[in-house]
Structure formats: C-alpha cells, structure tokens
Design an enzyme around this catalytic site. Structure first.
Site, PDB file in Angstrom:
ATOM      1  N   GLY A 170       0.831  -1.205   0.000  1.00 56.43           N
ATOM      2  CA  GLY A 170       0.000   0.000   0.000  1.00 56.43           C
ATOM      3  C   GLY A 170       0.861   1.249   0.000  1.00 56.43           C
ATOM      4  O   GLY A 170       2.092   1.181  -0.067  1.00 56.43           O
ATOM      5  N   PHE A 171       0.194   2.369   0.111  1.00 52.94           N
ATOM      6  CA  PHE A 171       0.900   3.651   0.063  1.00 52.94           C
ATOM      7  C   PHE A 171       1.901   3.773   1.230  1.00 52.94           C
ATOM      8  O   PHE A 171       3.117   3.877   1.005  1.00 52.94           O
ATOM      9  CB  PHE A 171      -0.147   4.773   0.058  1.00 52.94           C
ATOM     10  CG  PHE A 171       0.372   6.102   0.500  1.00 52.94           C
ATOM     11  CD1 PHE A 171       1.498   6.661  -0.089  1.00 52.94           C
ATOM     12  CD2 PHE A 171      -0.267   6.798   1.525  1.00 52.94           C
ATOM     13  CE1 PHE A 171       1.979   7.899   0.325  1.00 52.94           C
ATOM     14  CE2 PHE A 171       0.198   8.032   1.940  1.00 52.94           C
ATOM     15  CZ  PHE A 171       1.328   8.577   1.347  1.00 52.94           C
ATOM     16  N   ILE A 172       1.435   3.697   2.448  1.00 51.41           N
ATOM     17  CA  ILE A 172       2.358   3.829   3.583  1.00 51.41           C
ATOM     18  C   ILE A 172       3.202   2.554   3.727  1.00 51.41           C
ATOM     19  O   ILE A 172       4.410   2.604   3.944  1.00 51.41           O
ATOM     20  CB  ILE A 172       1.600   4.123   4.905  1.00 51.41           C
ATOM     21  CG1 ILE A 172       0.758   5.395   4.768  1.00 51.41           C
ATOM     22  CG2 ILE A 172       2.580   4.250   6.084  1.00 51.41           C
ATOM     23  CD1 ILE A 172      -0.114   5.734   5.971  1.00 51.41           C
ATOM     24  N   GLY A 218      -3.636  -1.683  -2.475  1.00 49.49           N
ATOM     25  CA  GLY A 218      -2.187  -1.699  -2.708  1.00 49.49           C
ATOM     26  C   GLY A 218      -1.908  -1.927  -4.189  1.00 49.49           C
ATOM     27  O   GLY A 218      -2.792  -2.357  -4.932  1.00 49.49           O
ATOM     28  N   LEU A 248      -0.595  -2.930   8.944  1.00 46.62           N
ATOM     29  CA  LEU A 248      -1.086  -1.737   8.243  1.00 46.62           C
ATOM     30  C   LEU A 248      -2.266  -2.035   7.328  1.00 46.62           C
ATOM     31  O   LEU A 248      -2.939  -1.107   6.877  1.00 46.62           O
ATOM     32  CB  LEU A 248       0.050  -1.113   7.401  1.00 46.62           C
ATOM     33  CG  LEU A 248       0.949  -0.086   8.105  1.00 46.62           C
ATOM     34  CD1 LEU A 248       1.809  -0.758   9.163  1.00 46.62           C
ATOM     35  CD2 LEU A 248       1.841   0.622   7.106  1.00 46.62           C
ATOM     36  N   THR A 263     -12.676  -6.344   7.357  1.00 47.91           N
ATOM     37  CA  THR A 263     -11.236  -6.241   7.123  1.00 47.91           C
ATOM     38  C   THR A 263     -10.514  -5.651   8.325  1.00 47.91           C
ATOM     39  O   THR A 263      -9.372  -5.993   8.606  1.00 47.91           O
ATOM     40  CB  THR A 263     -10.955  -5.345   5.882  1.00 47.91           C
ATOM     41  OG1 THR A 263     -11.805  -5.742   4.836  1.00 47.91           O
ATOM     42  CG2 THR A 263      -9.517  -5.438   5.451  1.00 47.91           C
ATOM     43  N   TYR A 301     -15.379   3.332  10.144  1.00 50.94           N
ATOM     44  CA  TYR A 301     -13.922   3.226  10.043  1.00 50.94           C
ATOM     45  C   TYR A 301     -13.256   3.531  11.387  1.00 50.94           C
ATOM     46  O   TYR A 301     -12.497   2.717  11.917  1.00 50.94           O
ATOM     47  CB  TYR A 301     -13.427   4.180   8.947  1.00 50.94           C
ATOM     48  CG  TYR A 301     -11.934   4.189   8.772  1.00 50.94           C
ATOM     49  CD1 TYR A 301     -11.239   3.011   8.548  1.00 50.94           C
ATOM     50  CD2 TYR A 301     -11.219   5.383   8.840  1.00 50.94           C
ATOM     51  CE1 TYR A 301      -9.862   3.024   8.392  1.00 50.94           C
ATOM     52  CE2 TYR A 301      -9.843   5.400   8.679  1.00 50.94           C
ATOM     53  CZ  TYR A 301      -9.173   4.223   8.463  1.00 50.94           C
ATOM     54  OH  TYR A 301      -7.817   4.239   8.309  1.00 50.94           O
TER      55      TYR A 301
END
Ligand code: UDP
Length: 323
Positions: free
Chosen positions: A11-13, A37, A77, A96, A150
């Site tokens: 993924g991004f981070i 991702g 993450l 998730t 979330y």
C-alpha cells in the site's frame, strides 16, 4: 537485524515502510491482496533477496498463521482505508479492520513478537477541541452514518491491542496517523492531496467540498515511516498510543491555492456540496490537528516538513509517472 511482517506492505504507507526496513538490512515479508495496494509500489525492490511478497488477504487465517512463523515484529497496516471507500462499503470495512487484527494479535501473543498497530485520527471522530492529545474522548457520529464505521473499527482494534498487552504482556505500539501524504498515494479513495494534484495537472478545476474551511495537517510519508520504525523499536514506547503526523495546520481552500500556485496560477477552484460528493448521509470532520508532543518526547523527533516542500515532492513524482 529482524524479520518483519508488514501487512498492507504494498500500500501507500506500507510500501514506504517496506523500503525503509529493507534498506536497514531487515528481512521483510509483505502480505497484500492488492485491493488498494499496487504491485508497482514495490516493483523497484521486487527482486530484493530479503523481500518475500505474499499475495493474499488478511482475512485468510491459514495464511496469517503461515506468514507469522519466525517473525520478530509485525507491522499491521492492512485495512480498508479512505473515507470514500469506507462510506461505500461498510461491511468490508468492518470485516477487514476487526477480525484479522484479533487473529494477528492472537498469533503474536503465541510468539511474543512486537506488534505495531496502524490506527487513525478518525478515532477522535468530530471531537471539537483545538488539538487532540492521545487522551481525548472519541466523538463518533451516529451508526446510520457509514463514515464512523472506520474510526469505530480502528478504536476496537486499539482496545484489542491494549487488552493483549495487559493480559499477555504482548509488546504492542499503537500509532494514530493524521493525513499522511506523499508519492504513491492515489486519489481514488477520497484523499484530497493526490486528487487536487491530479486535477491541477489536468488543467483544473480543483474540487473543494463545502466552503473549504475544513482544517487538516499533512505529513510526508517518509517522515511517518521513520517515526513508525523508531517508535516500534523503542522499548519504553510499548503498551501505549501515539499521534503520528504533522501539527502544521492548513484549510482545504488554502491547500487548493498552494497546489494551484505551484502548477498553474490560472486554474480555478470549484466548490461542491458534500451531498454531491459523498451522498446525503455523509458527515465531515471540520478540524483535525494532533498534539504530537508525546511522540516527540518518546523518540526525539516528529514530522516537520513544510507543506510547500511536501507538495513539490508529490507534484514532481506525479509528473514523473505521467511521462
Ligand atoms: N476534500 C475536498 N476535495 C476532495 C477530497 C476531499 O475538498 O476532492 C476535503 C474533505 O471534505 C476533507 C478534506 O478535504 O475535509 C480531507 O479529506 P480526505 O478525504 O483527504 O481526508 P480526511 O477527511 O480523512 O481527513
């Protein structure tokens, strides 16, 4: 040197964290199902001898059991992320973000490995305070507004992690991210900075929701992964929660102007109602500013890159991948 499992490592981070930890000589196992991702996020290090890339979902318990074997540190993450995605698919968010975390904590408790839990500033909800310390109350809206699923799901993850620390002495560290931005972030899931930059590079207009007076603090992902790695490897940090982000605030309208100034000063701003962007049952967070003094005291540093420098870096990256 350690063996680390990074869920969501493509993924991004996660991809920036993978790159950093590999660069420091660690052995890395990445688990990612490539829902948000991207394979391309790791393509430049895909052949690294110390990287194992496992394609699969964290909802697969058998897979998790296998990948945890021999691991010293888990960086968890992987999650359903992004306000847009979360508002569109709340079932997926809950499935998730909650069950796999519990399963991973259980596995970690069996081996006693260190556990970094990626949490979020969304857990503060719409707390009206100027700045949020880690001890602030959680102010969620009603369950009829899917956005709060979330933050609630991540708050449950935090409760679980702290409970495993208390009951099994599991060395957990919890980090709450505040608006992390940088190269490889995409705008498909609602993230404002890549959206504005994409819009600007395509000639505009920049679409600002509501009156643009919402306030956020944006931090560069490179500084964030540095904080994650340092914090996780600091013994005194264990069993606690840390805000991780920048404390330099900016309104969304001002952010739009900063992007326009850098790309093409003739580009215009278009103001759009929330209901047109996200539907009628959406609630935004007006202000979000972290108090990052706890992080600073614990690791002796905190994200501080100026917004202009961050934007320049992302614009340069976007231009390089467009060409
Ligand atoms: N926003 C906007 N235009 C967009 C996307 C977002 O004006 O195309 C606003 C959004 O309403 C919010 C802020 O920018 O107030 C940050 O949104 P983002 O989804 O990036 O993060 P979060 O709301 O989680 O802070």
């Amino acid at each position: 040197m350690a063996k680390c499992l990074i869920t969501g490592g493509a993924g991004f981070i996660g991809s920036h964290l993978t790159e950093k930890l590999l660069g420091e000589g660690n052995e890395i196992v990445v688990v990612d199902n490539f829902s948000t991702g991207e394979k391309s996020n790791l393509s430049h290090i895909a052949d690294h001898p110390k990287l194992t890339l496992v394609t699969g979902s964290i909802t697969d318990q058998t897979l998790l059991t296998e990948v945890v074997r021999g691991v010293d540190t888990i960086y968890h993450l992987a999650a359903a992320v992004g306000v847009k995605l979360v508002a569109e698919d709340p079932v997926r968010t809950i499935e998730t973000n909650i069950y796999p975390t519990e399963w991973l904590l259980r596995l970690a408790a069996q081996t006693g490995c260190r556990f970094y839990l990626a949490s979020t500033s969304e857990v503060y909800g719409k707390n009206p305070k100027e700045k949020w310390t880690e001890e602030e109350d959680l102010h969620f809206g009603p369950t009829s507004k899917p956005r709060w699923a979330y933050g609630c799901s991540k708050a449950i993850d935090e409760f679980l992690a702290l409970a495993y620390h208390q009951k099994y002495d599991l060395p957990v560290v919890i980090g709450r991210f505040f608006n992390v931005v940088g190269p490889r972030q995409v705008g498909n899931y609602g993230m404002v900075v890549p959206r504005f930059i994409d819009q600007a590079l395509s000639g505009g207009p920049l679409v600002v929701y509501d009156d643009g007076q919402q306030v956020r603090c944006f931090a560069h992902v490179k500084e964030i992964v540095d904080c994650i790695a340092t914090l996780t490897n600091t013994d005194e940090a264990v069993g606690d929660i840390y805000n991780i982000g920048s404390d330099q605030s900016v309104s969304i309208e001002q952010l739009a102007k900063e992007v326009i100034k850098r790309v093409d000063p003739t580009i215009e701003i278009q103001y759009v109602a929330y209901s047109d962007a996200y539907g009628n049952d959406f609630e935004d967070v007006r202000r979000r500013i972290p108090d990052v003094s706890k992080l600073g005291k614990m690791i002796g540093k905190k994200p501080g890159m100026p917004l202009g420098e961050i934007l320049d870096d992302i614009i340069a990256w976007k231009r390089s991948v467009k060409d």
